[in-house]
Design a protein around this motif. Structure first.
Motif, short mmCIF file in Angstrom:
data_model
loop_
_atom_site.label_atom_id
_atom_site.label_comp_id
_atom_site.label_asym_id
_atom_site.label_seq_id
_atom_site.Cartn_x
_atom_site.Cartn_y
_atom_site.Cartn_z
N UNK A 33 43.95 35.17 54.97
CA UNK A 33 43.22 36.44 55.02
C UNK A 33 44.01 37.55 54.34
N UNK A 34 45.30 37.63 54.63
CA UNK A 34 46.14 38.65 54.00
C UNK A 34 46.15 38.50 52.48
N UNK A 35 46.23 37.26 52.00
CA UNK A 35 46.21 37.03 50.56
C UNK A 35 44.85 37.40 49.96
N UNK A 36 43.79 37.03 50.63
CA UNK A 36 42.45 37.34 50.13
C UNK A 36 42.21 38.84 50.08
N UNK A 37 42.69 39.57 51.07
CA UNK A 37 42.50 41.03 51.08
C UNK A 37 43.26 41.69 49.95
N UNK A 38 44.39 41.12 49.57
CA UNK A 38 45.18 41.68 48.48
C UNK A 38 44.58 41.40 47.12
N UNK A 39 43.63 40.49 47.05
CA UNK A 39 43.05 40.10 45.77
C UNK A 39 41.56 40.42 45.70
N UNK A 40 41.11 41.31 46.55
CA UNK A 40 39.68 41.61 46.53
C UNK A 40 39.31 42.52 45.36
N UNK A 41 38.08 42.45 44.97
CA UNK A 41 37.57 43.25 43.86
C UNK A 41 37.70 44.73 44.18
N UNK A 42 38.32 45.50 43.29
CA UNK A 42 38.48 46.92 43.57
C UNK A 42 37.17 47.71 43.50
N UNK A 43 36.16 47.15 42.86
CA UNK A 43 34.89 47.86 42.74
C UNK A 43 34.01 47.65 43.98
N UNK A 44 33.86 46.41 44.40
CA UNK A 44 32.99 46.14 45.56
C UNK A 44 33.76 46.00 46.86
N UNK A 45 35.09 46.08 46.81
CA UNK A 45 35.95 45.92 47.99
C UNK A 45 35.72 44.60 48.71
#
Length: 89
Positions: A33-45
């Motif tokens: 989860x921590x890794x996925x949150x760090x790699x989320x799309x900056x436009x759609x969050x």
């Protein structure tokens, strides 16, 4: 020490069987989860969709940028039409 909270989630049987084989499920899920949150799309969050206003802005953005697939790594990325000859790596 910060207070810890417990979260639960539902999954299909296939994923549940895979998770059952992981010795420390909590640590594994927390890191994923921590890794996925760090790699989320900056436009759609990380929602996977754009609001109508974001979509309008994206349509305008795509008039001067394009999406292309990298021949080296197969990643899809934005390319500014004025920077086609620049390397993105």
């Amino acid at each position: 020490m910060k207070k810890e909270r417990v979260f639960t989630f539902k999954t299909d049987e296939g994923l549940a069987e895979v998770l059952d084989r992981i010795p420390n499920k909590s640590e594994f899920i927390r890191k994923a989860i921590e890794e996925a949150l760090g790699k989320q799309c900056p436009l759609c969050n990380g929602t996977g969709s754009l609001t109508p206003a974001q979509h309008n802005h994206m349509q305008h953005f795509l008039t001067v940028h394009s999406l292309e697939k990298c021949e080296e790594c197969d990643a899809v990325h934005f390319v500014c039409q004025t920077d086609n000859d620049r390397s993105h790596h």
